[in-house]
Design an enzyme around this catalytic site. Sequence first.
Site, mmCIF file in Angstrom:
data_model
loop_
_atom_site.group_PDB
_atom_site.id
_atom_site.type_symbol
_atom_site.label_atom_id
_atom_site.label_comp_id
_atom_site.label_asym_id
_atom_site.label_seq_id
_atom_site.Cartn_x
_atom_site.Cartn_y
_atom_site.Cartn_z
ATOM 1 N N VAL A 1 92.264 50.963 33.752
ATOM 2 C CA VAL A 1 92.494 49.611 33.253
ATOM 3 C C VAL A 1 93.893 49.460 32.677
ATOM 4 O O VAL A 1 94.473 48.363 32.702
ATOM 5 C CB VAL A 1 91.442 49.254 32.170
ATOM 6 C CG1 VAL A 1 91.489 50.227 31.013
ATOM 7 C CG2 VAL A 1 91.627 47.838 31.659
ATOM 8 N N LYS A 2 94.461 50.537 32.164
ATOM 9 C CA LYS A 2 95.765 50.450 31.509
ATOM 10 C C LYS A 2 96.862 49.987 32.470
ATOM 11 O O LYS A 2 97.892 49.459 32.038
ATOM 12 C CB LYS A 2 96.163 51.801 30.920
ATOM 13 C CG LYS A 2 95.084 52.491 30.112
ATOM 14 C CD LYS A 2 94.711 51.750 28.849
ATOM 15 C CE LYS A 2 93.737 52.555 28.008
ATOM 16 N NZ LYS A 2 93.305 51.860 26.795
ATOM 17 N N ASP A 3 96.665 50.163 33.760
ATOM 18 C CA ASP A 3 97.689 49.776 34.731
ATOM 19 C C ASP A 3 97.959 48.278 34.704
ATOM 20 O O ASP A 3 99.094 47.844 34.945
ATOM 21 C CB ASP A 3 97.266 50.182 36.148
ATOM 22 C CG ASP A 3 97.297 51.681 36.366
ATOM 23 O OD1 ASP A 3 98.256 52.325 35.909
ATOM 24 O OD2 ASP A 3 96.358 52.206 36.990
ATOM 25 N N LEU B 1 100.350 47.775 31.713
ATOM 26 C CA LEU B 1 101.551 48.608 31.624
ATOM 27 C C LEU B 1 102.486 48.447 32.816
ATOM 28 O O LEU B 1 103.690 48.676 32.686
ATOM 29 C CB LEU B 1 101.156 50.068 31.406
ATOM 30 C CG LEU B 1 100.694 50.303 29.963
ATOM 31 C CD1 LEU B 1 99.947 51.623 29.826
ATOM 32 C CD2 LEU B 1 101.881 50.273 29.013
#
Length: 538
Positions: free
Chosen positions: A114-116, A119
């Site tokens: 999910v961080k993609d 970021l």
Amino acid sequence: MTSIRYRSTRGEQKNLGFEDVVMAGLADDKGLFVPESIPKFSLAEIEQMRHMSFDEVAASVITRFVKDDEIPELALRDIIMRSFEGFRAPDVAPSVRLKEFWVLELFHGPTFSVKDVALQFLGNLFEYFLKRGRKQRRITILGATSGDTGSAAIHGLRGKKNINCFILFPHGKVTEIQERQMTTVLDKNVHCISIRGDFDDAQALVKDAFHDKDFRDRVQLGAVNSINWARVLAQITYYFYSWFRVTDGLRSHADNNLSVNYVVPTGNFGNVLAGYYAKLMGLPIDKLVLATNANDVLHRFVATGEYRHQHTRATIAPSMDVSVSSNFERYLFYLAGEDTALVRTWMETFETTGSLTVPEQYLQKVRTEFLSWSSSKSEIIDTMRNVYEKHHYLICPHTAAAAAAARRHRLDPAHTVVLATAHPAKFEDTVLLACPHHVLPPRPDILMEVFDRPVRKTLLPPALDDIELFIKTRVIEQEAASTHEALARGGRKTNSATSSGWSSAMWWASVTIGAAAAAGAAFFVLRHHEQIRRLLRR
């Protein structure tokens, strides 16, 4: 029209622009930046977005905050488009219908996390602002990770000009795949630091570094953790997009109920906070459910009103192994009725004693906005197994914590979304605990490749002096090399004193920052000579 302005949750900084807060990360008074006002959508305006692509929905949400005075709309739309063009799913964040709930798949980016989503966007923002040069031309990124943030930040920043990226992670407390996704990226601007301790130690070091004004200004420090407002802003977008997919089939129902529940695996509170902002903006969200593992600080807060730091326990859902949720202060700001003095009192009490308790009237408000559940190891494993057996759908342990919370609260299946925050292949050992060996899917090729690449990392104690010295050393070294290369491209010759090591750094200082600053740099090198030699050998 002008962009939304920002202030600190603790009151000392006000009327800041979007670029200011993105580049600063953390406020000078130790608070977090929040919008001075929340832009609203009417339901009619939301419905106009229903048939838009993910990129278009994201642009519609983000441009409510960011206008041409900060970033021209065409440039902003280009940043958004480039941020998601590498995702494996055509619609970036697809929603999958199971009988018990919907699953919002947020793991189709370059690092399967999910961080993609946030970021990739933040990395492109940094690049745009630095290239424009309105505020600054270089930045040193410092972040902490419990597993997924680090690799997503690295992949969003690798190879970008004038950006140095330093990621702290707890030694031996992330999965092998998570570690290799970070440490096999050998770009010169990427530095992975393994520290002895847990994620809370790493996160505390990041905050302490930001509070060291001399260090922060010297290296031009910036943040990639969800303390950075741009990350929260980017995450708001998938709540809107998923709401359309879930309600596509609900509009014809007689009760016309378009409210949706979101069950969110939660550690640092950033993901669920984005859902809270989406609700404040007018998206019809009913319940937001905090799903935690054994590190249940947020579940305990909803249950009792006490927010107490406890020792972080290593679990099979490591990305949620957090006992101090860095984004929680933003929610406290709204809980306190935007009373910055009260927020400051609460947070200073917590920082001094390790605990804060909100009065009963505030706790009642919390319970109208959030549900919560804490899952044990056995419940996570049982949920992974059961979801696979019932639906032939494999989920990661973090997603399983959310699925368990959805079941516990008996939420309406047609109106409930579980956020799937990582690909199950990143947690193979846990999948094997839950399911037979034949269930384990083959690793995606990108994850297979990290086992064939060389690794680079540095092991350091969880001490601020050591971390800062390492960063200053690398930054000066990188800046010296960049200046040397620039002059070489320009045809200028350098003498023997600039050929290597710290002589090169002193030469760089003298030609770029003047004699006085160079003398200071020379003093720094002489004073820390042995430590620098030791660090450079690692």
